[in-house]
Motif scaffolding. Structure first.
Motif, short mmCIF file in Angstrom:
data_model
loop_
_atom_site.label_atom_id
_atom_site.label_comp_id
_atom_site.label_asym_id
_atom_site.label_seq_id
_atom_site.Cartn_x
_atom_site.Cartn_y
_atom_site.Cartn_z
N VAL A 149 77.90 26.92 6.20
CA VAL A 149 75.98 27.38 6.02
C VAL A 149 75.19 26.12 5.04
CG1 VAL A 149 74.18 28.73 6.40
CG2 VAL A 149 76.17 29.40 8.06
N PHE A 150 76.27 26.56 3.66
CA PHE A 150 75.71 25.74 3.30
C PHE A 150 75.62 24.51 2.85
CE2 PHE A 150 76.83 24.33 -1.61
CZ PHE A 150 75.05 24.79 -1.56
N GLN A 152 76.01 22.35 5.43
CA GLN A 152 75.01 22.11 6.39
C GLN A 152 73.70 21.80 5.76
OE1 GLN A 152 75.48 24.89 10.25
NE2 GLN A 152 77.18 23.27 10.26
N ALA A 153 73.32 23.00 5.44
CA ALA A 153 71.84 22.86 4.37
C ALA A 153 71.80 22.26 4.20
CB ALA A 153 71.57 24.70 3.78
N LEU A 154 73.19 22.10 3.19
CA LEU A 154 73.08 21.09 2.01
C LEU A 154 72.93 19.45 2.41
CD1 LEU A 154 73.17 20.35 -1.32
CD2 LEU A 154 75.32 19.82 -1.19
N GLN A 155 73.73 19.01 3.72
CA GLN A 155 73.71 18.07 4.19
C GLN A 155 71.62 17.78 4.93
OE1 GLN A 155 76.92 18.32 7.10
NE2 GLN A 155 78.42 17.40 5.37
N GLY A 156 71.32 19.13 5.39
CA GLY A 156 70.34 18.69 5.94
C GLY A 156 69.16 18.67 4.94
N ALA A 157 69.85 19.06 3.73
CA ALA A 157 68.58 18.83 2.22
C ALA A 157 68.28 17.43 1.52
CB ALA A 157 68.60 19.41 1.76
N ILE A 158 69.87 16.96 2.59
CA ILE A 158 69.66 15.85 1.69
C ILE A 158 69.27 14.59 2.54
CG2 ILE A 158 71.68 13.88 0.73
CD1 ILE A 158 73.40 15.75 -0.41
N GLY A 159 69.60 15.00 3.90
CA GLY A 159 69.25 13.90 5.02
C GLY A 159 67.76 13.91 4.87
N THR A 160 66.73 15.07 4.35
CA THR A 160 65.39 15.40 4.26
C THR A 160 64.94 14.58 2.87
OG1 THR A 160 65.33 17.82 5.11
CG2 THR A 160 63.79 16.76 4.41
N LEU A 161 66.41 14.61 2.24
CA LEU A 161 65.69 13.81 0.54
C LEU A 161 65.49 12.73 1.21
CD1 LEU A 161 66.99 16.06 -2.20
CD2 LEU A 161 64.45 15.68 -1.85
N ASN A 162 66.95 12.07 1.15
CA ASN A 162 66.69 10.57 1.96
C ASN A 162 65.71 10.52 2.50
OD1 ASN A 162 69.09 10.17 0.42
ND2 ASN A 162 70.49 10.59 1.88
N SER A 163 65.16 10.45 3.46
CA SER A 163 64.21 9.87 4.28
C SER A 163 63.11 10.26 3.71
CB SER A 163 64.20 10.65 5.55
OG SER A 163 64.67 12.46 5.43
N CYS A 164 62.62 11.39 3.09
CA CYS A 164 61.49 11.82 2.99
C CYS A 164 61.18 10.41 0.92
CB CYS A 164 60.66 12.30 1.93
SG CYS A 164 61.25 13.88 3.72
N LEU A 165 62.71 10.49 0.40
CA LEU A 165 62.16 9.80 -0.52
C LEU A 165 62.63 8.64 -0.87
CD1 LEU A 165 64.83 11.83 -3.25
CD2 LEU A 165 61.90 12.42 -3.38
N SER A 166 61.74 7.77 -1.78
CA SER A 166 61.45 6.37 -2.21
C SER A 166 63.38 5.81 -3.19
CB SER A 166 60.84 5.54 -2.44
OG SER A 166 60.22 6.07 -3.63
N ASN A 167 63.40 4.50 -3.31
CA ASN A 167 63.96 4.33 -3.74
C ASN A 167 63.66 4.62 -5.49
OD1 ASN A 167 66.06 3.34 -2.15
ND2 ASN A 167 64.96 1.37 -2.55
N GLU A 168 62.61 4.15 -5.34
CA GLU A 168 61.85 4.81 -6.65
C GLU A 168 61.95 6.04 -7.08
OE1 GLU A 168 57.59 4.58 -9.08
OE2 GLU A 168 58.29 2.45 -8.29
N LEU A 169 61.58 6.84 -6.63
CA LEU A 169 61.35 8.07 -6.54
C LEU A 169 62.93 8.59 -6.71
CD1 LEU A 169 59.89 10.85 -6.97
CD2 LEU A 169 59.93 10.91 -4.32
N HIS A 170 63.65 7.96 -5.77
CA HIS A 170 65.20 8.26 -6.00
C HIS A 170 65.62 8.46 -7.55
CE1 HIS A 170 69.21 9.56 -4.06
NE2 HIS A 170 69.48 8.81 -4.57
#
Length: 189
Positions: A149-150, A152-170
């Motif tokens: 579960v952790f 999957q949640a981490l992968q979901g959070a990373i996926g959300t962050l990758n899709s929401c963050l731009s390169n500069e924010l990243h």
């Protein structure tokens, strides 16, 4: 034949007319008469010697038979004594066997009770081990589920962050995290 018998009847008497007899005058007798007389004496004398020897043989045989009977009686008495000893030993062994049998039955009962108690304790321990194993497997399964579960949640959070963050924010987030790790390292040193 009558003359011959008459001659033996009248041995001690002198010769009578017309009969046969012994002449006690040695010079007057002829060698044939002497040889007959000596032959008869030797022949019957040897028989007497043989009778004495036969008596000795019979006495020796009688002594051997008596000795054999005495020895047999002694052996018989010894055998009777050994038989009595063997019977006494048999009675003693039978008594001991009865005691062993009685003691054996009570020992068997004690061992039976001990075995039942030991088996009960072993079953109780196995039950405890089973429960502990079940508990351990439940904990391990729960931990595996939590880890999945952790992840999957981490992968979901990373996926959300990758899709929401731009390169500069990243890049700023990475630099901020590196800075936090550096500060934590300085604090721990």
């Amino acid at each position: 034949m009558k003359n011959l018998t008459d001659s033996f009847v009248y041995l001690g008497h002198g010769p009578s007319a017309g009969s046969f007899g012994f002449n006690t005058d040695i010079l007057a007798t002829n060698p044939i008469n002497l040889s007959v007389v000596f032959g008869v004496l030797i022949f019957f004398g040897k028989g007497v010697y043989n009778l004495l020897s036969l008596n000795d043989l019979l006495d020796n045989r009688k002594q051997r038979i008596l000795n054999t009977i005495r020895n047999s009686e002694e052996l018989r008495e010894g055998a009777i004594q050994q038989l009595e000893n063997a019977r006494a030993r048999l009675r003693k062994v039978e008594t001991e066997a009865d005691q062993f049998r009685v003691n054996g039955y009570s020992e068997i009962e004690r061992e039976k009770v001990n075995l039942i108690n030991s088996t009960y304790r072993t079953l109780k321990q196995l039950e405890n081990y089973k429960n502990e194993t079940i508990l351990f497997e439940q904990q391990r399964t729960i931990n595996q589920v939590r880890e999945r579960v952790f992840q999957q949640a981490l992968q979901g959070a990373i996926g959300t962050l990758n899709s929401c963050l731009s390169n500069e924010l990243h890049l700023r987030t990475i630099n901020a995290n590196i800075g936090m790790f550096g500060t934590m390292k300085e604090i721990t040193d």
